[in-house]
Design an enzyme around this catalytic site. Structure first.
Site, PDB file in Angstrom:
ATOM      1  N   LYS A  71       4.311 -11.054  11.801  1.00  0.00           N
ATOM      2  CA  LYS A  71       5.297 -10.695  10.779  1.00  0.00           C
ATOM      3  C   LYS A  71       6.646 -10.487  11.458  1.00  0.00           C
ATOM      4  CE  LYS A  71       5.999  -7.680   6.784  1.00  0.00           C
ATOM      5  NZ  LYS A  71       5.453  -6.580   5.962  1.00  0.00           N
ATOM      6  N   GLU A 109      -6.034   0.498  -5.527  1.00  0.00           N
ATOM      7  CA  GLU A 109      -5.591   1.533  -6.466  1.00  0.00           C
ATOM      8  C   GLU A 109      -6.745   2.147  -7.241  1.00  0.00           C
ATOM      9  OE1 GLU A 109      -2.202  -1.291  -5.745  1.00  0.00           O
ATOM     10  OE2 GLU A 109      -4.298  -1.540  -6.338  1.00  0.00           O
ATOM     11  N   ARG A 132      -2.946  -0.914 -12.334  1.00  0.00           N
ATOM     12  CA  ARG A 132      -4.140  -1.583 -11.815  1.00  0.00           C
ATOM     13  C   ARG A 132      -5.360  -0.654 -11.800  1.00  0.00           C
ATOM     14  NH1 ARG A 132      -2.561  -5.978  -8.036  1.00  0.00           N
ATOM     15  NH2 ARG A 132      -4.025  -5.214  -6.476  1.00  0.00           N
TER      16      ARG A 132
END
Length: 601
Positions: free
Chosen positions: A258, A346, A374
């Site tokens: 990244k 979640e 969610r």
């Protein structure tokens, strides 16, 4: 037939990217030119994001993979989904949006995430993570039913996203089919924050060659290959070409970095996920003026939670993959055994909190408003139905701005206030947030949700003495005679400023604080005293705070005019938070105009 045969190098030019505006043009390049194109694409992303801002690190890490995918596969006929959309900037640049990429996330410009209405190359909208495998499997099944046996279906998913429950549900189904699906696991060991959990450890062992003999993906009936270097186009091209001829479910494991290509982004991957403005050469971020501004609400939450946890050993903290974004990182540093990052999960976060609450703990479950959607069933079934005193701290409530429709937290008041047993509180400032958290940890008999916005508060001196708030109570900020303004949450600060322009005594202002339970006693007095009542909220009109006030007005037989100012029944586009509030007609200007009309009646 391979794309590699009879290749002609059409562009012996200084800048290849200038001449590439579609995958068709990309495929005309010689394979040896692709590393050079990758370098130019990476530089293009850095140049734009340095001044326009946006998500940087994830897209820098997928440049070679993006080029290789569009080079080998026949997009857009072959379907390609990016999960999550943070990593898709290179994809946008190479699929016809290079000339307008500087409008990324700007009002009227292109979205920061893949979006079906924006391009035929965006096969699926992915602002939230972990949806790609389900969607690509649905597309593959559709292709088979429509007898399109040649179409390829590719989902690129990060190692943090694939650990989500929904991704595993999809893998479980995919492995039981013969669907023509290629899952590419982009493994960089980080989402927004570093990846967590047993799967992260397993993937680390795979990269080190120390994993157990059985491969978890092969056990799920996916043909596994890798890991390979996701920055080496000479490895990516032949492997992708080979996988085109393999049928059924398969998974390619690629290793990337990244922030690749910008040293500071590689070193500080959390900050450079979305670094704001920075110098495109050095990577240095613009000097901060944070010390001159009020603290962000998320940091007030984070520091206050530590303060409370120091005196209350029952307090725990939970977040689904957002310790930095939610500022739970402060508690994780001070009380590492009592603070938990559960990854992109979640549903699990909410029910984990419920389990803790059954044993007498006081869990603070901090989740962005858009991500709490969610876990809606868990809020109802596992928390509210059992009346467990979980404390939900809902960050990024209201309009968030440039992340746009997928991230606006404008539905929580509507989808939470209909749930029995649940208290819903919206603080107007930092003191109110602290007092709400303090009151909650004293031991409420019900679950409570505390919603607060993205961005900064209004108080330089925010570390105020704790006071208990009476549940369901409101505050009279300004007394009037003709028009009463009922505000909820942080938006009340701009309302207070807006009504200063009007003659004293005409306009009353009330900070209602609680969406549920509403202060009925206060409302009764307001309905009796004022000619007009205006409710204003940074949430949807349908079922929101204003609707709740209207219900009470009807219950009390109030016949005077009640005006609900909120967000209409539509998805708001991206832009700065101020621009979006203006378009939604819930800013100070809209309120002033409404007041002027009523004063003239």
């Amino acid at each position: 037939m391979s794309h590699f045969s009879d290749r002609i190098q059409f562009y012996p030019l200084k800048n290849l990217l200038e001449h590439i505006s579609s995958p068709d043009e990309l495929r005309r390049l010689d394979p040896d030119d692709l590393p050079r194109l990758a370098k130019e694409t990476r530089g293009f992303i850095i140049d734009i994001v340095a001044t326009k801002e946006g998500h940087l690190g994830a897209s820098l890490g997928t440049v070679e993979l993006t080029i290789a995918l569009h080079y080998v596969f026949d997009t857009p006929d072959d379907k390609l989904i990016w999960d999550v959309g943070h990593q898709a900037y290179g994809h946008k640049i190479l699929t016809g949006r290079k000339s307008i990429f500087d409008t990324n996330r700007q009002l009227g410009g292109i979205s920061g995430f893949p979006r079906r209405t924006e391009s035929e190359y965006d096969a699926f909208g992915t602002g939230h993570s972990s949806t790609s495998i389900s969607a690509i499997l649905g597309m593959a099944i559709a292709s088979r039913l429509q007898e399109n046996t040649e179409r390829q279906h590719i989902a690129v998913i990060g190692d943090a996203s694939i650990a989500s429950g929904m991704a595993f549900e999809a893998l479980n189904h995919l492995g039981s089919t013969d669907a023509n699906v290629l899952v590419i696991l982009n493994d960089n060991a980080i989402g927004i924050d570093p990846s967590v959990g047993a799967l992260k450890k397993y993937l680390t062992n795979v990269k080190k060659g120390t994993a157990k003999e059985e491969n978890i993906f092969e056990c799920l009936n996916l043909a596994y290959t890798g890991p390979i270097d996701g920055h080496d186009i000479s490895q990516l091209l032949p492997e992708l070409e080979r996988l085109k001829s393999v049928r059924g479910p398969r998974l390619l494991h690629v290793i990337t970095t990244k922030g690749k290509g910008l040293e500071k982004a590689e070193i500080d991957q959390v900050t450079y996920h979305a670094p704001g403005r920075f110098d495109r050469f050095s990577g240095e971020r613009e000097p901060s003026t944070d010390n001159e501004l009020p603290l962000k609400y998320q940091d007030v939450f984070g520091h206050t939670l530590v303060e409370l946890a120091e005196n209350n050993p029952k307090i725990t903290g939970i977040t689904p993959a957002m310790p930095t974004g939610s500022s739970l990182k402060y508690m994780m540093a001070e009380f590492p055994k009592r603070a938990f990052d559960v990854g992109i999960a979640e549903q699990h976060a909410v029910t984990l909190a419920a389990g803790m609450a059954t044993q007498g703990l006081m869990p603070f479950c901090v989740i962005y408003s858009t991500f709490l959607q969610r876990a809606y069933d868990q809020v109802i079934h596992d928390v509210a139905l059992q009346n467990l005193p979980v404390i939900f701290c809902i960050d990024r409530a209201g309009i968030v701005g440039q992340d746009g429709a997928t991230h606006n937290g404008i539905y929580d008041m509507a989808y939470l206030r209909c749930i029995p047993n649940l208290v819903l509180f919206a603080p107007m400032n930092e003191t109110e947030l602290r007092n709400g958290m303090f009151t909650a940890q004293l031991g409420l008999p019900h679950p409570i949700a505390i919603r607060y916005p993205r961005g900064r508060g209004v108080q330089q001196e925010w570390r105020t003495t704790f006071e208990t708030i009476e549940i369901g109570s409101s505050r009279e900020l300004r007394k009037g005679s003709k028009i009463a303004i009922l505000s909820i949450g942080h938006i009340g600060n701009s309302i207070a400023e807006a009504i200063e322009a009007f003659e004293a005594g005409q306009i009353g202002h009330y900070d209602m604080r609680f969406v549920k339970p509403l202060d009925k006693k206060r409302l009764y007095t307001i309905f009796e005293h004022y000619d007009f009542v205006i409710s204003i909220e940074d949430g949807c009109k349908a079922g929101g705070f204003g609707s709740a006030v209207l219900e009470i007005a009807n219950e009390m037989g109030h016949a005077n005019k009640l005006i609900i100012m909120g967000i209409d029944d539509l998805f708001l586009e991206h832009g700065t938070a101020g621009e979006v509030r203006h378009l939604a007609k819930i800013d100070a200007e809209a309120l002033k105009n409404r007041i002027k009309i009523l004063l003239d009646e």
